[in-house]
Design a protein around this motif. Structure first.
Motif, short mmCIF file in Angstrom:
data_model
loop_
_atom_site.label_atom_id
_atom_site.label_comp_id
_atom_site.label_asym_id
_atom_site.label_seq_id
_atom_site.Cartn_x
_atom_site.Cartn_y
_atom_site.Cartn_z
N GLY B 121 0.70 -1.19 -0.11
CA GLY B 121 -0.21 -0.27 -0.37
C GLY B 121 0.84 1.43 0.03
N ILE B 122 2.53 0.82 -0.03
CA ILE B 122 3.43 1.91 -0.30
C ILE B 122 3.76 2.35 -0.85
N ASP B 123 3.41 3.44 -1.42
CA ASP B 123 4.44 3.73 -3.42
C ASP B 123 5.49 3.38 -3.64
N LYS B 152 -0.20 10.86 -3.96
CA LYS B 152 -0.66 9.39 -3.19
C LYS B 152 0.87 9.48 -2.44
N HIS B 153 1.34 9.95 -2.21
CA HIS B 153 3.07 9.71 -1.93
C HIS B 153 3.11 11.09 -0.45
N GLN B 156 0.34 9.00 1.56
CA GLN B 156 0.56 7.62 2.76
C GLN B 156 1.72 8.24 3.93
N GLY B 290 8.18 2.50 5.37
CA GLY B 290 7.71 3.10 4.41
C GLY B 290 8.18 1.80 3.83
N ILE B 330 -2.79 1.68 6.84
CA ILE B 330 -2.66 1.78 5.56
C ILE B 330 -4.33 0.49 5.41
N ALA B 335 -5.77 3.36 1.90
CA ALA B 335 -5.40 4.49 1.17
C ALA B 335 -4.76 4.63 -0.07
N PHE B 336 -4.64 2.78 -0.68
CA PHE B 336 -3.54 2.48 -2.06
C PHE B 336 -5.51 2.38 -2.78
#
Lengths: 342, 342
Positions: B121-123, B152-153, B156, B290, B330, B335-336
């Motif tokens: 879920g973390i980019d 999105k970053h 997160q 992350g 997350i 969130a993703f």
């Protein structure tokens, strides 16, 4: 030399703005000011200072004011008779040579852009703020006019900043640095990476390469070019840091007992000199470069001293023909002909 | 609890790194460290400090080091046996619980990313730096891992920063601010404007709204979220400003004669306390949030004290299960699943 002053802008208007204008007039025998705003309020202050009959001070009535919290474009549409708009029109109509605009930065930029238009070859005007450093002054731009700069805006900023630094710092070849997160050309975000090669190609500036955050107070270069979002965050961060450290030092000394207090008293004169160097009012506002006229934006919290300095700077920029210098460098570079990634 | 320390990273390696690790071991009876790097050099330092037989200190040989100026990805490809890579592998293989990485930030981020992978879920991982403020500490992230953050970053980052602040500051509902150029939701650059509504929707964080540069030292919020380019510029600017002002004060006092010098002597104890608060070595590094493991990045100029503090922080984050907390938040937020503008 005749300067149009928005007498209603900022937290301490009109009193401090009028007082600063009076000071400037008293110091410069060839200077004239036009105070734009509420006739009655301005006249009262002039009278209190025995300047109501000074032929070098004119009052130009404007019935509206744009507040610090108003949306710039909306306010501009609604308030046709706003003091900053009227002051700008006086320059547009060649009745004055420059504008002094304290108060809302957004409204000032919008008024300048709509009122004066852009210099040919400039896509967006930029705010150039002189920042005190260890060994002098560094000009940072953009410090808040454009929040989404593209390479062409940074390139144009570099050209304008260099011309301004020549006049302000009296240097023939001021060095220009590109603000990034590493010294190497390979370091930076997408916009910075794309800007670097264009800056390297310029003929009229002395490009130093990338600089980092720490290079600003260190005074590594004469001009630091950056996006307006970044510049604005850095400037406000500096303001906050100086305030915070001052507070901590005061608290520390108060808690430090009698010797600390005595010590503080003895150190004070030395510290005061530094405070004066770091004091933004000493620098008196920041020019908005790229519009067709000399336009100085002052801090919303401007007091008389800053206004006086800003008027002096405006006079200086008019005398030294900053607009013509920028026009010439743009012509030489043909900057607008570069193929930028949009 | 076993911490893998890259003993070869930074300007003062391996001496200061080893000394800091020894200090941490001596302070914490339950802590073990694995010193990764040149066996012989590390062993010599341990011997000089009578710690060569301490069962809680292991030396793990690694034959290569990534220098401060090397290109991170290229160096990582070439130097398979680099100390930071080997230290990271020890956590990946569950032989250690956390990594301490002084030296090149870029190489550390790359080593962590490739070695540990990302939390689902973390980019992109983000560096969370604790910054001293007037009233405590504010966590700023990202301070340099991503130079081109998208909404999105930042979202997160807000989630991870909030979880980290809960552990670091011991607050149940730390406030999270979005760094911008005005308090209103309508102020900012394109990325910030697009991020704001997403942050408002989050259920697990206490979103304060936009904050400005001056709010960082003021300590307005517990967590400040920003793009890594901006965060890095601000951090380095702060470093440079503190150095510059210290220099100016010293010069001012030296030029100020006998009374100023006496005063400085008397004020010194009070000032020293503040210096200690603002000293980044007191904060001992910043976690890279992350990635799938506790990973602390230390300043390239780290000395023993900072390394010791970083080891303590790492132990704390492992004990308090930071990774699980991030995973959980997350999951709760999903969130993703947000539809971000790419």
């Amino acid at each position: 030399m005749k300067i149009a002053v928005d007498a209603m802008g900022g937290d301490f208007a009109p009193l401090e703005i009028v007082l600063g204008s009076i000071e400037a007039i008293r110091e410069n025998p060839h200077m004239e000011v036009v105070l734009v705003g509420d006739e009655q309020q301005i006249f009262t202050i002039l009278k209190e200072n025995n300047e109501q009959k000074n032929p070098r001070i004119t009052v130009h009535h404007a019935s509206e004011v744009i507040g610090m919290d108003e949306h710039p474009a909306q306010a501009l549409r609604k308030k046709k008779d706003a003091s900053v708009v009227v002051a700008t029109a006086l320059v547009k109509d060649k009745q004055c040579d420059a504008v002094i605009a304290p108060g809302s930065t957004g409204a000032a930029v919008a008024a300048a852009l709509f009122g004066l238009g852009r210099i040919k070859g400039i896509d967006r005007p930029t705010i150039a703020t002189p920042i005190p450093t260890v060994n002098g002054v560094t000009v940072m731009l953009d410090s808040g006019a454009n929040a989404n700069s593209k390479p062409k805006h940074l390139v144009q900023g570099a050209l304008m900043g260099s011309e301004y630094a020549k006049l302000l710092l009296g240097k023939a070849n001021p060095t220009v640095g590109l603000l990034s997160i590493g010294e190497e050309a390979s370091k930076g975000n997408e916009v910075v990476l794309a800007t670097y090669p264009f800056l390297k190609k310029l003929k009229t500036i002395s490009f130093y390469g990338n600089v980092e955050g720490r290079d600003i107070p260190k005074g590594t270069v004469d001009v630091v070019v950056c996006d307006g979002f970044v510049g604005n965050v850095v400037l406000k961060f500096a303001e906050g840091l100086v305030t915070a450290v001052t507070q901590l030092v005061k608290d520390g000394i108060m808690a430090g007992g009698i010797f600390a207090k005595l010590g503080a008293l003895l150190v004070k004169p030395a510290i005061k000199k530094i405070g004066k160097r770091l004091d933004h009012t000493e620098n008196g506002g920041a020019p908005l470069l790229g519009v067709n006229g000399v336009f100085i934006i002052c801090h919303g919290s401007s007091k008389a001293k800053e206004i006086k300095t800003a008027i002096n700077i405006a006079g200086d920029l008019v005398d030294r023909k900053i607009i013509e210098h920028i026009q010439k460098t743009i012509e030489v570079e043909g900057a607008f002909k570069y193929e930028y990634d949009e």
